[in-house]
Design a protein around this motif. Structure first.
Motif, mmCIF file in Angstrom:
data_model
loop_
_atom_site.group_PDB
_atom_site.id
_atom_site.type_symbol
_atom_site.label_atom_id
_atom_site.label_comp_id
_atom_site.label_asym_id
_atom_site.label_seq_id
_atom_site.Cartn_x
_atom_site.Cartn_y
_atom_site.Cartn_z
ATOM 1 N N ALA A 1 0.848 -1.196 0.000
ATOM 2 C CA ALA A 1 0.000 0.000 0.000
ATOM 3 C C ALA A 1 0.883 1.247 0.000
ATOM 4 O O ALA A 1 1.930 1.278 0.634
ATOM 5 C CB ALA A 1 -0.920 0.005 1.221
ATOM 6 N N SER A 2 0.447 2.252 -0.713
ATOM 7 C CA SER A 2 1.216 3.493 -0.825
ATOM 8 C C SER A 2 1.066 4.355 0.427
ATOM 9 O O SER A 2 0.136 4.187 1.214
ATOM 10 C CB SER A 2 0.745 4.296 -2.035
ATOM 11 O OG SER A 2 -0.583 4.749 -1.823
ATOM 12 N N VAL A 3 1.977 5.301 0.573
ATOM 13 C CA VAL A 3 1.893 6.252 1.684
ATOM 14 C C VAL A 3 0.608 7.073 1.563
ATOM 15 O O VAL A 3 -0.042 7.368 2.563
ATOM 16 C CB VAL A 3 3.133 7.176 1.735
ATOM 17 C CG1 VAL A 3 2.967 8.274 2.762
ATOM 18 C CG2 VAL A 3 4.387 6.375 2.028
ATOM 19 N N GLU A 4 0.220 7.420 0.336
ATOM 20 C CA GLU A 4 -1.001 8.197 0.124
ATOM 21 C C GLU A 4 -2.228 7.437 0.613
ATOM 22 O O GLU A 4 -3.112 8.006 1.260
ATOM 23 C CB GLU A 4 -1.166 8.566 -1.361
ATOM 24 C CG GLU A 4 -0.137 9.539 -1.864
ATOM 25 C CD GLU A 4 1.205 8.899 -2.219
ATOM 26 O OE1 GLU A 4 1.313 7.644 -2.276
ATOM 27 O OE2 GLU A 4 2.173 9.649 -2.417
ATOM 28 N N ARG A 5 -2.279 6.165 0.320
ATOM 29 C CA ARG A 5 -3.395 5.328 0.795
ATOM 30 C C ARG A 5 -3.364 5.216 2.323
ATOM 31 O O ARG A 5 -4.398 5.272 2.983
ATOM 32 C CB ARG A 5 -3.281 3.951 0.148
ATOM 33 C CG ARG A 5 -4.478 3.085 0.322
ATOM 34 C CD ARG A 5 -4.347 1.862 -0.571
ATOM 35 N NE ARG A 5 -5.027 0.745 0.060
ATOM 36 C CZ ARG A 5 -4.788 -0.515 -0.208
ATOM 37 N NH1 ARG A 5 -3.870 -0.843 -1.101
ATOM 38 N NH2 ARG A 5 -5.454 -1.465 0.403
ATOM 39 N N ASN B 1 10.734 3.309 8.781
ATOM 40 C CA ASN B 1 9.936 3.884 7.705
ATOM 41 C C ASN B 1 9.349 2.747 6.878
ATOM 42 O O ASN B 1 10.091 1.985 6.261
ATOM 43 C CB ASN B 1 10.797 4.780 6.817
ATOM 44 C CG ASN B 1 11.281 6.000 7.570
ATOM 45 O OD1 ASN B 1 10.616 6.491 8.459
ATOM 46 N ND2 ASN B 1 12.444 6.487 7.198
ATOM 47 N N ILE B 2 8.023 2.643 6.876
ATOM 48 C CA ILE B 2 7.314 1.599 6.140
ATOM 49 C C ILE B 2 6.087 2.259 5.506
ATOM 50 O O ILE B 2 5.226 2.766 6.231
ATOM 51 C CB ILE B 2 6.880 0.446 7.077
ATOM 52 C CG1 ILE B 2 8.084 -0.116 7.841
ATOM 53 C CG2 ILE B 2 6.181 -0.651 6.282
ATOM 54 C CD1 ILE B 2 7.730 -1.124 8.921
ATOM 55 N N PRO B 3 5.985 2.293 4.172
ATOM 56 C CA PRO B 3 4.922 3.046 3.505
ATOM 57 C C PRO B 3 3.505 2.654 3.918
ATOM 58 O O PRO B 3 2.613 3.488 3.937
ATOM 59 C CB PRO B 3 5.137 2.761 2.020
ATOM 60 C CG PRO B 3 6.497 2.191 1.893
ATOM 61 C CD PRO B 3 6.868 1.631 3.222
ATOM 62 N N ASN B 4 3.287 1.381 4.242
ATOM 63 C CA ASN B 4 1.934 0.931 4.566
ATOM 64 C C ASN B 4 1.642 0.975 6.072
ATOM 65 O O ASN B 4 0.678 0.375 6.530
ATOM 66 C CB ASN B 4 1.689 -0.478 4.023
ATOM 67 C CG ASN B 4 2.594 -1.525 4.655
ATOM 68 O OD1 ASN B 4 3.778 -1.283 4.879
ATOM 69 N ND2 ASN B 4 2.036 -2.683 4.949
ATOM 70 N N ASN B 5 2.446 1.697 6.819
ATOM 71 C CA ASN B 5 2.260 1.848 8.265
ATOM 72 C C ASN B 5 2.170 3.322 8.628
ATOM 73 O O ASN B 5 2.631 4.181 7.893
ATOM 74 C CB ASN B 5 3.430 1.239 9.035
ATOM 75 C CG ASN B 5 3.315 -0.254 9.211
ATOM 76 O OD1 ASN B 5 3.308 -0.751 10.320
ATOM 77 N ND2 ASN B 5 3.220 -0.991 8.117
#
Length: 90
Positions: free
Chosen positions: A11-15, A49-53
Motif C-alpha cells: 500500500a502506498s503512503v497516500e493510501r 519507515n514503512i509506507p503501509n504503516n
C-alpha cells in the motif's frame, strides 16, 4: 494513547494517509479526546519507515475536562470504533 495503523503490504503512503485521516477522525469523535498527531509511512512499533504503516498519537483532554472518563474507558471506545476498519488494522 498510541495507535499503529497497518495496511496490506504494498500500500502506498497516500493510501495510508487516507486511512489515518479516517482513524484520527474516529478518535477525535470519541468523548475525552483532545487532539491527534499523525505520522504516515512510519511504524511506531518497528521504529522504521514503512509506507503501509503509520502512527497516531492521541492526546486526551485534561481529566477534569473529560467528565471523569478514565483513559481505559476512552481506549475501549476507540478500539470498538477501529474494529470495523476494512482497509487495514489499527
Amino acid at each position: 494513547l498510541v495507535v499503529n495503523v497497518e495496511l496490506p503490504e504494498g500500500a502506498s503512503v497516500e493510501r495510508t494517509e487516507r486511512l489515518m485521516e479516517r482513524v484520527a477522525q474516529l478518535c477525535l469523535e470519541t468523548d475525552g479526546v483532545g487532539h491527534t498527531v499523525q505520522i504516515a509511512g512510519y511504524s511506531i512499533f518497528s521504529s522504521a519507515n514503512i509506507p503501509n504503516n503509520g502512527g497516531i498519537y492521541v492526546a486526551l483532554k485534561p481529566f477534569d475536562g473529560r467528565k471523569g472518563r478514565h483513559a481505559d474507558d476512552i481506549l475501549r471506545d476507540i478500539n470498538a470504533k477501529l474494529a470495523g476498519l476494512r482497509e487495514g488494522t489499527a
